[in-house]
Write an enzyme that holds these catalytic residues in place. Structure first.
Site: not given
Ligand SMILES: *[C@@H]1O[C@H](CO)[C@@H](O)[C@H](O)[C@H]1NC(C)=O
Ligand SMILES: *[C@@H]1O[C@H](CO)[C@@H](O)[C@H](O)[C@H]1NC(C)=O
Ligand SMILES: *[C@@H]1O[C@H](CO)[C@@H](O)[C@H](O)[C@H]1NC(C)=O
Ligand SMILES: *[C@@H]1O[C@H](CO)[C@@H](O)[C@H](O)[C@H]1NC(C)=O
Ligand SMILES: *[C@@H]1O[C@H](CO)[C@@H](O)[C@H](O)[C@H]1NC(C)=O
Ligand SMILES: *[C@@H]1O[C@H](CO)[C@@H](O)[C@H](O)[C@H]1NC(C)=O
Ligand SMILES: *[C@@H]1O[C@H](CO)[C@@H](O)[C@H](O)[C@H]1NC(C)=O
Ligand SMILES: *[C@@H]1O[C@H](CO)[C@@H](O)[C@H](O)[C@H]1NC(C)=O
Length: 909
Positions: A608-611, A627, A722
Site C-alpha cells: 500500500g501507500g505506506f508500506g 504492516k 483513503d
C-alpha cells in the site's frame, strides 16, 4: 309503460361539413378579446396573416412555428365549403418527430386544438386506399393522441383537443410518424383558460377531448368563439338527433351563474337551451363512445354535465345519473335559471364505458333534462422536459452552427426514443428533468468558432467535435463537468485557455487536439493522435513515484535482511529503551519478534501507500497482518506513537483491530488482526464465488458503519482519507472491515510526492480536493460512493479498455444510453432486487456529488443502505441467493395504448 331507451349516438352520417354550418349559422359577434390566442394556419404560403371570415380570429402562417415540412393545398374539389384554415396544410415526410413550438406562459392553463383535413392533397387517395393511415401526436414530451384517418372521407376534418398546463414559456406539439402515412396538420390553435377552470388539470394531469355536446335547438353545428370566449368547440346535438321524442327547450331569460362557480364558464347561450323528453318517457341514454377504434376499457374518462332548469312551468324535476351501472349523482334537481355543473369531483372513472344515463327519480314529475356535457380522458404528463438550461444552450448551438437537422426538433432528451441524434442524456433521477451529458457532433461539417454554449453546459461530460472545420481559439471558460473534450482534426489555433489546460494536467479532462494548427507549436500529450487514450499525466505523476518508492522500500528491507547479522537485535533493543513512554495498551513488538512471526518477511499479502503487509502468526496461533511502514513516510518519529495511541483506542466491529506496533531504528510497523478473505477488490474480481447482491449491500453497510464510527464517534473525527475497495477487508463471515484508517494524519506531510497517494488514491479522490487541498469527512463519503459503484458494477474506478474512463462517467453513460440494469455486474446474473439496486445507485450518485455539501453524511448513508436490505437475517454463505427482478416500468402504458385506438369525433357528419 313509461320507459323507453333512447340511444344518443354521435356517429350520424350527415355529409355537410361543419364548416358549412358555421358559414351559415355563426352569428358574427365581434369585439370579444382574443388576447393570448395563438392561431396558426399550417402550410399557408401567403405570408400575410388574415382574419378568419367567420370568427374574425386572426390566423398566421406557420412559418415561425416549425422547421421543415412541406406546404400543400387540398384538392380543388374539397375547397368548396371548406374553411380557410383547412385549405392548406403542412406535411412532414421526413423525420420521426416534427414539432410546432408555440409561445405560452409557464404554468398557465390552456386549450390546444389541432385540426386535420386530408383533402387528398397528395393525390394518392391515402385515406381510402385500404391501408392504415395514422400518426401520433405529442403534447410536449408526452403522448397525446393518435390521428387515425383510415377509411376517412378526405373532405372531413378531424380535430383533437387537449387541456393542459404549459411546462415552460413555450409548448410544443409534435407529429409522430408511425410509418403508416405521412403526418400532416392543417391548423393549430392555442386558447388560454383561466387558472381556476377545469380544476382537475394540473402540471401532471392533462385531459384529452373526448366529446363536448350542447343540447337544444342550436343554430350551428359547432358553437365556438365568440359565443364561447375560450373558443371550445361545442357540437350541436340537434343536427344529428332531433327526432322525436326529444323536446327542445329554450329561454331568453338570464341563466345565473353563481359567483365563484368559474370552473367551466359555459356560455350563457348554451345554458339557455336544453333538451328533455316527452313526459311519457323516463330516461335518456347518452352513448358518447363511438366509432370503430374506441377501446373504452382502457381509457379513464371524466364526464362533466351542465344543467339549468329552463322549463316554464313550476313542476319539480329530479333524476339520477349513471355511468353504466354506477351511480354518479342521485336525485339531482337543476335549479331554475341557475347553472350547475356536475363533474364527479374531478375523479376519473375507471369504467371507461362512455355510456351515461339520466334516469327520472322516484317522485319527479318531469323526465330528465340536459343542457350540455363534456367528456375528457385522462392524460398523465409523466415525462419530464429536458432541463431548461440545457435546452437553451442547445438552442444557441443550433443557431450558432445554423443547424437544420431533421431530428433536432422538439425536446432534446424526451421522450427517450426521440433524443436528438448525437446527444446522450442522463435520466438518472426519475423525478428530475433529464440533462444532456454527451454531445457528439463529430464529422458534422461545422464551421466557425467553437460554440461557448457547449462549454458552458453544466452537466455535459463528453463533447466530441472532432473532424469539423472549427476555426479560432478555444474560448476561455470555466468548464464544469466536462471530462472528455475531443477537438481533433479541426483548424483551431492556440493558446489553450489555462483553465482547460489545468484540468487536463490534473487528469480531470481528456483533451484531444491532434490535427489542429495548435499542435504545430505544442507537442503535448493532447496533440498525439494515439488511438487509445494516453494516460493522464497525473496518473503517471502518481504511479511512477509509487513504483520507485516501493522499489526503494523493498531494497531497504532486503538490505536490512542482509545486514542484520552484526548489529541487528541489539540495536533494536537499544532504541526501545530510548523511547519516551506513552501509555499505550497494545503490545509492543521488537524487530526480532516481527521477523519470527512473519518467517523472515516471507509472505507478502499486500502493498500500500505506506508500506508492505506481511502475513504473520503469533505465539498463540492467531494470524496477524504486519504492516511494515516506510521510514521515509513519517515526518518525525514523535508523530508515530501518538497516532498509535489514538488508533489503539478505536474499537468497532467494522474497523480492523490494532494488535500491536513496533518502533525503533530498525523497524516501524503496525500489527493488525488478519482478515482471511482478503479485500473487497479481490473478492469483486473473482468469477468463481462471486458475492450476491445482498452480500454486497451488507458489506457496503459494514464499511459505511465503520466510517460512520470514525466520523461521528471519534473526537476529533478521524478522516480515513483513503477509502477504497482494497482497504475494505473481509473476515470469514464475510463481514466488511475497514483498514488503513487514521494513518495519513501522521504521515501525509512526510513526502510531497507520496502525499498524493497518502491523501487518497486516484479514482477515489474527492474532486473538491483539487480546489481546497483539504480532505474532510465528505471526501471519505465521495470515495465511498466510488466503492458503491464498484460493488454495483464490478468494475474498477478507472476503466482503461477500450479507453480511459472514470467509473462515474462509464456508469452515467451506460444509464443514459440504456438503463441501470446495464451497469450491474454481470456476475450477479440478474439476481437482484431492482428497487434495491435503484436505491443503491441513487445513493452512490448522491455520494459522488461534486459539491461536498450535497453529499450525505455517513450516518445518512448507513440508514439509506439499511433500507436497501430485506428485513431477513443475513445469509452467510457465498452463494447466489438473489431476488427476482421486479419491473419498475411505468404503469400507465395501458392508458396510452388505449388512447391509440380512440376515435375523434367525426365532424361534418
Ligand atoms: C394573400 O392574402 C391577402 C390577404 O388576405 C390577400 O389579399 C391576397 O389575395 C392573398 N394572396 C394569395 C396569392 O392568395
Ligand atoms: C383517387 O381516386 C379517384 C376517384 O376515386 C381516382 O380517379 C384516382 O385515379 C385515384 N388516384 C389514385 C392515385 O389512385
Ligand atoms: C414517456 O417516455 C417513455 C419513454 O420514452 C414512453 O415510453 C412513454 O410513452 C412516455 N409517456 C408519455 C405519457 O408519453
Ligand atoms: C394533479 O391532480 C391529481 C389529481 O387530479 C393529483 O393526484 C396530483 O397530485 C396533482 N398534481 C399536482 C402536481 O398538483
Ligand atoms: C307519448 O305521449 C304523447 C302524448 O303526450 C303521445 O302522442 C305519444 O304517442 C306517446 N308516446 C308513446 C311512445 O307512448
Ligand atoms: C461520435 O460519433 C462518431 C460517428 O458519428 C463516432 O465515430 C465517435 O466515436 C463518436 N464519439 C463518441 C465520443 O462517442
Ligand atoms: C457562458 O458562461 C459565462 C459565465 O460562465 C457567461 O459569461 C457567458 O455569457 C456564457 N455564454 C453563453 C453563450 O451562454
Ligand atoms: C383506425 O381506423 C380504422 C378504421 O376506422 C380501424 O379499423 C383501425 O383499427 C383504427 N386503427 C387504430 C390503431 O385505431
Amino acid at each position: 309503460m313509461n320507459t323507453m331507451v333512447i340511444s344518443f349516438s354521435c356517429s350520424a352520417s350527415r355529409k355537410a361539413t361543419w364548416i358549412l354550418a358555421l358559414l351559415f349559422m355563426m352569428s358574427r359577434v365581434h369585439g370579444q378579446s382574443t388576447r393570448g390566442f395563438v392561431s396558426v394556419d399550417c402550410g399557408l404560403t401567403n405570408s400575410s396573416a388574415y382574419n378568419d371570415g367567420i370568427t374574425n380570429i386572426r390566423f398566421d402562417s406557420d412559418r415561425g412555428y416549425v422547421a421543415g415540412g412541406l406546404s400543400h393545398t387540398i384538392l380543388a374539389e374539397y375547397m368548396v365549403g371548406s374553411d380557410e384554415q383547412q385549405k392548406t396544410l403542412r406535411s412532414f415526410p421526413d423525420g420521426s418527430r416534427n414539432c410546432y413550438t408555440l409561445p405560452s406562459t409557464f404554468g398557465k392553463k390552456f386549450l390546444l386544438r389541432a385540426t386535420f383535413t386530408y383533402g387528398n392533397y397528395d393525390g394518392l387517395n391515402r385515406t381510402l386506399d385500404g391501408s392504415p393511415f395514422l400518426f401520433g401526436l405529442h403534447i410536449g414530451v408526452n403522448f397525446w393522441d393518435t390521428v387515425n384517418l383510415t377509411n376517412w372521407d378526405p373532405s372531413l376534418t378531424v380535430w383533437k383537443e387537449v387541456l393542459t398546463v404549459a411546462p415552460g414559456n413555450s409548448v410544443s406539439v409534435c407529429l409522430i410518424n408511425f410509418g403508416s402515412g405521412t403526418p400532416f396538420m392543417s391548423a393549430l390553435e392555442l386558447r388560454p383558460l383561466l387558472d381556476a377552470m377545469y380544476p382537475f388539470v394540473n402540471t401532471s394531469v392533462s385531459v384529452g377531448y373526448f366529446r363536448r355536446i350542447r343540447f337544444g335547438e342550436a343554430t350551428e353545428y359547432i358553437t365556438r368563439y365568440p359565443v364561447d370566449p375560450y373558443d371550445r368547440f361545442w357540437e350541436g346535438w340537434s343536427f344529428s338527433y332531433n327526432t322525436y321524442p326529444w323536446i327542445n327547450l329554450n329561454t331568453s331569460s338570464q341563466v345565473e351563474i353563481l359567483p365563484g362557480d368559474d370552473y367551466f364558464n359555459v356560455p350563457m347561450a348554451i345554458f339557455q337551451k336544453a333538451t328533455t323528453l316527452d313526459t311519457n318517457y323516463s330516461f335518456i341514454v347518452i352513448n358518447a363512445s363511438l366509432g370503430p377504434n374506441v377501446v373504452p376499457e382502457s381509457v379513464r374518462l371524466l364526464p362533466i354535465f351542465h344543467f339549468a332548469e329552463i322549463n316554464g312551468n313550476n313542476m319539480q324535476r329530479s333524476f339520477d345519473i349513471y355511468n353504466a351501472d354506477d351511480v354518479l349523482h342521485r336525485g339531482f334537481s337543476p335549479s331554475r335559471l341557475q347553472a350547475s355543473s356536475l363533474y364527479n369531483s374531478g375523479q376519473f372513472l375507471y369504467n371507461g364505458d362512455a355510456v351515461y344515463t339520466l334516469n327520472k327519480a322516484r317522485g319527479s314529475s318531469l323526465p330528465p333534462l340536459i343542457n350540455a356535457f363534456e367528456v375528457y380522458s385522462l392524460l398523465r404528463m409523466e415525462n419530464f422536459t429536458t432541463d431548461s438550461e440545457d435546452v437553451n444552450y442547445m438552442k444557441q448551438v443550433k443557431a450558432h452552427y445554423n443547424l437544420t437537422r431533421i431530428d433536432w426538433n422538439g425536446d432534446p432528451c424526451s421522450p427517450r426514443e426521440y433524443t436528438w441524434e448525437g446527444l446522450t442524456c442522463g435520466y438518472s433521477s426519475s423525478n428530475k428533468n433529464p440533462r444532456i451529458v454527451r454531445v457528439n457532433m463529430s464529422s458534422s461539417g461545422l464551421g466557425g468558432g467553437l460554440a461557448i454554449s457547449l462549454l458552458n453546459m453544466t452537466s455535459l461530460e463528453n463533447l466530441d467535435l472532432s473532424n469539423n472545420n472549427l476555426v479560432g481559439t478555444i474560448p476561455d471558460c470555466q468548464i464544469k463537468s466536462l471530462a472528455v473534450l475531443n477537438l481533433a482534426n479541426n483548424k483551431l489555433e492556440g493558446p489553450i485557455p489555462s483553465y482547460i489546460l489545468r484540468r487536463f494536467q490534473a487528469g480531470l479532462l481528456d483533451l484531444r487536439l491532434e490535427g489542429n494548427p495548435i499542435c504545430s507549436k505544442v507537442k503535448d500529450m493532447y496533440c498525439s493522435n494515439k488511438k487509445k487514450h494516453t494516460t493522464p499525466t497525473v496518473l503517471i505523476a502518481v504511479i511512477v513515484p509509487v513504483v520507485l518508492v516501493s522499489l526503494l522500500v523493498v531494497m531497504c528491507i532486503l538490505w536490512k535482511l542482509c545486514h542484520k547479522g552484526n548489529s541487528g537485535d541489539y540495536e533494536d533493543y537499544a532504541t526501545y529503551e530510548e523511547e519516551t513512554p506513552l501509555h499505550i495498551d497494545i503490545r509492543r513488538f521488537t524487530y526480532a519478534e516481527l521477523k519470527l512471526m512473519t518467517k523472515d518477511f516471507q509472505s507478502i499479502i499486500g502493498k500500500g501507500g505506506f508500506g508492505i503487509v506481511y502475513h504473520g502468526i503469533l505465539e498463540n496461533g492467531d494470524e496477524v497482518a504486519v504492516k511494515v511502514l516506510m521510514e521515509t513516510s513519517i515526518a518525525k518519529s514523535t508523530d508515530f506513537l501518538p497516532e498509535v495511541q489514538t488508533l489503539s483506542k478505536v474499537h468497532h466491529k467494522n474497523l480492523v483491530t490494532l494488535e500491536g506496533y513496533c518502533q525503533n531504528k530498525k523497524c516501524l510497523a503496525l500489527v493488525y488482526d488478519f482478515m482471511p478473505r482478503g479485500n473487497l477488490q479481490q473478492l469483486l474480481k473473482r468469477d468463481d464465488h462471486s458475492l450476491n447482491w445482498e452480500q454486497r449491500v451488507h458489506i457496503a453497510l459494514d464499511a459505511a458503519q465503520g466510517l460512520e464510527y470514525l466520523h461521528e464517534s471519534c473526537t476529533p473525527a478521524i478522516v480515513h482519507r483513503d477509502v477504497k475497495t482494497p482497504n475494505i477487508l473481509l473476515d470469514k463471515n464475510p463481514v466488511g472491515i475497514i483498514s488503513d484508517f487514521g494513518l495519513s494524519r501522521a504521515f501525509n506531510e512526510a513526502h510531497t510526492h507520496i502525499s498524493t497517494v497518502a491523501a487518497g488514491t486516484l479514482g477515489y479522490l474527492d474532486p473538491e480536493y483539487h480546489a481546497t487541498f483539504q480532505l474532510t469527512v465528505k471526501a471519505d463519503v465521495y470515495s465511498f460512493g466510488i466503492v458503491l459503484l464498484e460493488i454495483i458494477t464490478g468494475q474498477p474506478p478507472v476503466l482503461v479498455d477500450p479507453q480511459t474512463i472514470h467509473l462515474i462517467n462509464w456508469t452515467r453513460q451506460k444509464i443514459a444510453t440504456g438503463s441501470i440494469h446495464d451497469v450491474v455486474d454481470k456476475r450477479l446474473m440478474d439476481q437482484y432486487d431492482a428497487s434495491s439496486l435503484q436505491s443503491v445507485v441513487d445513493l452512490a450518485m448522491n455520494c459522488i456529488e461534486n459539491a461536498a455539501i450535497n453529499r450525505p453524511t455517513m450516518t445518512e448513508v448507513v440508514s439509506r443502505l439499511k433500507m436497501c436490505l430485506p428485513a431477513v437475517p443475513r445469509l452467510f454463505q457465498l452463494t447466489i441467493s438473489g431476488v427476482p427482478t421486479i419491473s419498475n416500468e411505468g404503469n400507465f402504458q395501458s392508458d396510452h395504448a388505449g388512447r391509440m385506438s380512440e376515435t375523434s369525433l367525426l365532424s361534418g357528419r
